[in-house]
Design a protein around this motif. Structure first.
Motif, short mmCIF file in Angstrom:
data_model
loop_
_atom_site.label_atom_id
_atom_site.label_comp_id
_atom_site.label_asym_id
_atom_site.label_seq_id
_atom_site.Cartn_x
_atom_site.Cartn_y
_atom_site.Cartn_z
N GLY A 125 -45.34 29.60 7.00
CA GLY A 125 -44.64 28.38 6.80
C GLY A 125 -43.18 28.37 6.43
O GLY A 125 -42.52 27.33 6.41
N THR A 126 -42.62 29.70 6.29
CA THR A 126 -41.34 29.70 5.97
C THR A 126 -40.64 29.82 7.54
O THR A 126 -41.35 30.04 8.47
CB THR A 126 -41.02 30.73 5.19
OG1 THR A 126 -41.38 32.14 5.87
CG2 THR A 126 -41.45 30.56 3.85
N ARG A 127 -38.78 29.92 7.37
CA ARG A 127 -38.43 30.11 8.80
C ARG A 127 -37.60 31.06 8.69
O ARG A 127 -36.35 31.08 8.40
CB ARG A 127 -37.45 28.77 9.17
CG ARG A 127 -38.70 27.48 9.19
CD ARG A 127 -37.70 26.20 9.24
NE ARG A 127 -37.08 26.03 10.47
CZ ARG A 127 -36.25 25.03 10.71
NH1 ARG A 127 -35.89 24.16 9.91
NH2 ARG A 127 -35.51 24.67 12.00
N PRO A 128 -37.99 32.40 8.83
CA PRO A 128 -37.17 33.54 8.54
C PRO A 128 -36.04 33.79 9.26
O PRO A 128 -35.03 34.22 8.73
CB PRO A 128 -38.22 34.40 8.57
CG PRO A 128 -39.51 33.82 9.39
CD PRO A 128 -39.43 32.49 9.17
N PHE A 129 -36.14 33.17 10.59
CA PHE A 129 -35.03 33.28 11.52
C PHE A 129 -33.69 32.71 11.11
O PHE A 129 -32.76 33.20 11.05
CB PHE A 129 -35.42 32.98 12.93
CG PHE A 129 -35.49 34.06 14.06
CD1 PHE A 129 -34.40 34.88 14.04
CD2 PHE A 129 -36.59 34.28 14.55
CE1 PHE A 129 -34.63 36.10 15.07
CE2 PHE A 129 -36.71 35.33 15.51
CZ PHE A 129 -35.83 36.22 15.61
N ASN A 130 -34.08 31.49 10.56
CA ASN A 130 -33.02 30.62 10.25
C ASN A 130 -32.42 31.21 9.10
O ASN A 130 -31.20 31.44 8.61
CB ASN A 130 -33.40 29.20 9.85
CG ASN A 130 -33.72 28.45 11.11
OD1 ASN A 130 -33.53 29.10 12.20
ND2 ASN A 130 -34.10 27.07 10.91
N ALA A 131 -33.15 31.65 8.05
CA ALA A 131 -32.83 32.19 6.95
C ALA A 131 -31.87 33.54 7.25
O ALA A 131 -30.94 34.02 6.50
CB ALA A 131 -34.10 32.57 5.64
N ALA A 132 -32.35 34.55 8.21
CA ALA A 132 -31.81 35.57 8.32
C ALA A 132 -30.26 35.35 8.78
O ALA A 132 -29.38 36.09 8.60
CB ALA A 132 -32.62 36.51 9.36
N VAL A 133 -30.33 34.34 9.76
CA VAL A 133 -28.86 33.98 10.39
C VAL A 133 -28.02 33.73 9.44
O VAL A 133 -27.00 34.23 9.20
CB VAL A 133 -29.13 32.99 11.48
CG1 VAL A 133 -27.60 32.57 11.89
CG2 VAL A 133 -29.72 33.33 12.56
N GLN A 134 -28.62 32.65 8.33
CA GLN A 134 -27.57 32.41 7.26
C GLN A 134 -27.22 33.71 6.41
O GLN A 134 -26.14 33.82 5.82
CB GLN A 134 -28.26 31.35 6.44
CG GLN A 134 -28.41 30.12 7.05
CD GLN A 134 -29.01 28.95 6.24
OE1 GLN A 134 -28.88 29.22 4.95
NE2 GLN A 134 -29.57 27.99 6.96
N PHE A 135 -28.34 34.61 6.30
CA PHE A 135 -28.05 35.56 5.27
C PHE A 135 -27.01 36.78 5.65
O PHE A 135 -26.21 37.12 5.19
CB PHE A 135 -29.49 36.54 4.98
CG PHE A 135 -29.44 37.44 4.10
CD1 PHE A 135 -29.40 37.42 2.70
CD2 PHE A 135 -29.05 38.68 4.61
CE1 PHE A 135 -29.51 38.22 1.92
CE2 PHE A 135 -28.96 39.92 3.45
CZ PHE A 135 -29.49 39.58 2.24
N PHE A 136 -27.26 36.85 7.28
CA PHE A 136 -26.15 37.92 7.63
C PHE A 136 -24.96 37.33 7.58
O PHE A 136 -24.10 37.80 7.85
CB PHE A 136 -26.89 38.29 9.01
CG PHE A 136 -27.95 39.30 8.87
CD1 PHE A 136 -27.61 40.78 8.45
CD2 PHE A 136 -29.25 39.05 9.04
CE1 PHE A 136 -28.39 41.76 8.09
CE2 PHE A 136 -30.11 40.00 8.76
CZ PHE A 136 -29.71 41.35 8.60
N GLY A 137 -24.81 35.88 8.10
CA GLY A 137 -23.44 35.11 8.07
C GLY A 137 -22.92 35.27 6.46
O GLY A 137 -21.60 35.95 6.63
N TRP A 138 -23.87 35.22 5.54
CA TRP A 138 -22.97 35.80 4.05
C TRP A 138 -22.62 36.92 3.89
O TRP A 138 -21.54 37.23 3.37
CB TRP A 138 -23.92 35.34 3.13
CG TRP A 138 -23.93 33.58 2.82
CD1 TRP A 138 -24.93 32.71 3.29
CD2 TRP A 138 -23.07 33.07 2.02
NE1 TRP A 138 -24.59 31.48 2.76
CE2 TRP A 138 -23.47 31.55 1.98
CE3 TRP A 138 -21.89 33.08 1.42
CZ2 TRP A 138 -22.96 30.62 1.37
CZ3 TRP A 138 -21.16 32.17 0.92
CH2 TRP A 138 -21.72 30.99 0.52
#
Lengths: 178, 500
Positions: free
Chosen positions: A89-102
């Protein structure tokens, strides 16, 4: 074909695999890595190439076999017992893109301005932005700023105390800053 | 000997020896909590101080430091899913899911208690084994060390029950990446791609933190909540006691895992990073429970007692033969030599007091560290109820600082992010990370021993009895893993149901 596969996975009580394409792509990339490494190791004489070639041979067989399995046989996507998967139910791809952006942001600031600045700036901005996204209204902005500054100070103080005061670690120089 | 043991025990509680012990324990605890820093860092910090001390005080301080790092590295592993050292990576597998279910205090209570017992068992075996260690060590030749390392690898790889193929492929990738850089025998550069940074090979710290910490932080960000999402805060004292009771209930697992730890520590070159996985793998293999990896308390107990027991085993070759089993032990050896203590037979005769002080310190340091940890756990577990962005805002800069400042190489930060990406995809697509890590750690040992075995014995080393025995064991484990995998799977119980 797809319908048959979905039916077979459902009959076994397993949901359809939404990550199948990614799974196959990962297996293919891994196979190519082993293949490329084997080609390089092939030119090395004697002992130098022995272990790399062995790893590549075994790894390539396993990676290809697994990719074929993922591509043509459903049901191999059980969560690993020796690993913990992402929560459903989570969206790991979106979270990963944001995380690596930071992550790239903090690395860039560290490279150009220096680590002491980066480890203060990142928590400050991250907490502020995250609290704003979490629905803090205009009234909460002042509170968010205070909390962000406190978190940034704690992070900076902790890192400085451990690495500078206790361990006397030399901090790497940056392009522009300290 | 008993009188000497008693006098060593009493001397440890005199001033200033006890003060140095506490100082070492506190430093070891602090270093254990910090991701990326290991016992070697602590030993290097203490070395200049040790040179100025009396031998007993120096040993109390250094042993106190080295004994407890593996107790506190559990705290970030359980609470944040970030292993404090590579020796706590296995603890993440079940400790972190327990924290997500609101049972962090239970996991920590079990971990502290089993760490303490593991440390004491390690010390007891150190005491008992020194007189007979020489003959045992002489049996373990180069081919046996190679086979032992391969067996450990097969153990971990075969446990990838989604598909053992994935486990083996990941182990091979880890082994392959361990060959990056200068080859130890010929000096040939391998997979360096013209980069100066790759000449010395890939660093362990960014790989461990990248593979294990970053995917957990991404998972936390994706969840948009706290670590213990749906579970209300519970008083940790009751849960800690429950965790300790869990450890007592599984006393046989503790004994078994501690023995694995001592044995792995005893073999020079293989350390805590291997011991915890080996103990975890054994616990998993011998369990019929499908719940491992989803928050089984045994998945915390087994690696924790094993990685503390390693120290006892690690000290046997260091003390008895002057062969350091790990880099931290090499620093200890340097300190011993500098304060006038020569490892070897004299440690069993003229300087038996020093040996016994080591044994007693190892045991006492574990008890002191456990007491201190229990004292602070009530506050620490509140971390799992913080919103995700507070944790990420604190942990990510600390990870980058730890990686960057360990070797002062900017390249390591890139490695951290690259392996973070790899770890993310591995987690997302169900490729196990444990075999990769364990193979990477064992890679240099495996290659060195393979080359020496082939150079000295041709291929006849494969026919040595111990080699055959270990090979058969590895084969049995692999076949057992394959058979388990081919068996039809039953329903996996929901975490709450299994907890009941």
């Amino acid at each position: 074909m797809m319908e048959q596969e979905t039916a077979s996975t459902l009959m076994r009580g397993e949901p359809a695999d939404p990550d199948r394409a990614g799974r196959i792509a990962f297996g293919l990339v891994l196979s190519l890595v082993f293949l490329g490494a084997a080609v390089m190791a092939w030119q090395w004489p004697g002992n130098s190439g022995r272990l790399p070639l062995l790893c590549c041979a075994v790894g390539l067989i396993c990676a290809v076999a697994q990719t074929v399995r993922d591509a043509f046989f459903a049901g191999s996507r059980q969560t690993e017992v020796m690993d913990v998967g992402f929560e459903a139910g989570t969206r790991p791809f979106n979270a990963a893109v944001q995380f690596f952006g930071w992550g790239l942001g903090i690395v860039t600031v560290t490279y150009f301005v220096g680590l002491p600045v980066a480890i203060f700036l990142f928590p400050l901005l991250y907490v502020f932005v995250s609290r704003a996204r979490a629905g803090e209204g205009k009234a909460g902005i002042a509170r968010s700023i205070v909390i962000a500054i406190v978190v940034a100070l704690v992070c900076w103080g902790f890192t400085y105390a451990v690495f500078d005061l206790l361990l006397h670690t030399p901090w790497p120089e940056s392009v522009w800053g300290p | 000997m008993f009188e000497l043991l008693l006098s060593s025990f009493l001397q440890l509680f005199t001033w200033p020896t006890f003060g140095y012990l506490i100082f070492g324990v506190l430093l070891g605890m602090a270093i254990g909590i910090l991701p990326g820093l290991g016992g070697l860092t602590g030993m290097v910090i203490l070395l200049p101080i040790a040179f100025t001390l009396d031998p007993i005080d120096a040993i109390a301080m250094m042993m106190g430091m080295i004994a407890v790092g593996q107790t506190t590295d559990t705290i970030p592993a359980v609470l944040l899913g970030v292993p404090g050292t590579s020796a706590a990576a296995a603890t993440v597998m079940d400790g972190y899911p327990l924290a997500q279910q609101g049972q962090a205090a239970r996991a920590l209570g079990a971990a502290y208690f089993s760490s303490m017992i593991g440390g004491i068992i390690g010390a007891a075996i150190l005491l008992a084994s020194i007189p007979v260690a020489r003959s045992v060590l002489s049996v373990i030749g180069v081919p046996e060390t190679f086979m032992l390392a391969m067996t450990g690898l097969v153990f971990v790889a075969s446990l990838s029950r989604g598909s053992p193929l994935k486990g083996i492929a990941m182990a091979m990738l880890g082994l392959l990446l361990s060959t990056v850089g200068r080859e130890s025998q010929s000096g040939r550069l391998r997979y360096d791609f013209g980069s100066f940074y790759l000449w010395e090979g890939l660093e362990l710290v960014p790989i461990v933190l990248g593979l294990f910490a970053i995917p957990e932080l991404i998972a936390l960000a994706a969840s948009r909540g706290s670590i213990a999402r749906e579970t209300p805060y519970q008083s940790s004292i009751r849960l800690q006691l429950y965790g300790m009771w869990d450890a007592v209930r599984h006393w046989f697992l503790i004994v078994r895992s501690s023995l694995i730890g001592v044995w792995i520590g005893f073999v020079p070159g293989i350390g805590g990073a291997v011991a915890d996985w080996a103990a975890y793998a054994w616990a998993r293999q011998t369990s019929r429970n499908e719940y491992f990896g989803k928050g089984d308390i045994r998945g915390v107990i087994a690696p924790e007692c094993s990685n503390n027991a390693v120290k006892g085993g690690d000290l046997i070759p260091t003390v008895a033969f002057g062969i350091p089993g790990s880099p931290a032990m090499a620093v200890l050896l340097a300190a011993l030599l500098n304060v006038g203590v020569m490892p070897g037979m004299t440690m069993l005769t003229d300087r038996l007091d020093v040996t016994l002080t080591m044994v007693v310190t190892l045991a006492v340091a574990n008890v002191v560290a456990t007491g201190l940890c229990l004292l602070f756990t009530n506050q620490l577990v509140k971390v799992v109820h913080l919103q995700h962005f507070y944790i990420i805002a604190f942990v990510l800069p600390v990870l980058i600082a730890s990686t960057l400042l360990t070797n002062a190489r900017f390249f390591d930060v890139y490695l951290l992010l690259v392996f973070g990406g790899l770890g993310f995809f591995m987690k997302l697509y169900g490729w196990p990370r444990a075999p990769f890590l364990i193979a990477f750690v064992l890679g240099p040992i495996i290659e060195r021993n393979l080359i020496i075995s082939v150079s000295f014995y041709g291929w006849s080393w494969l026919l040595r009895p111990a080699t055959i025995g270990l090979g058969l064991l590895a084969l049995a484990v692999l076949i057992s893993g394959m058979r388990r995998h081919s068996r039809p799977r039953g329903l996996v119980p929901a975490p709450q149901e299994a907890a009941k």
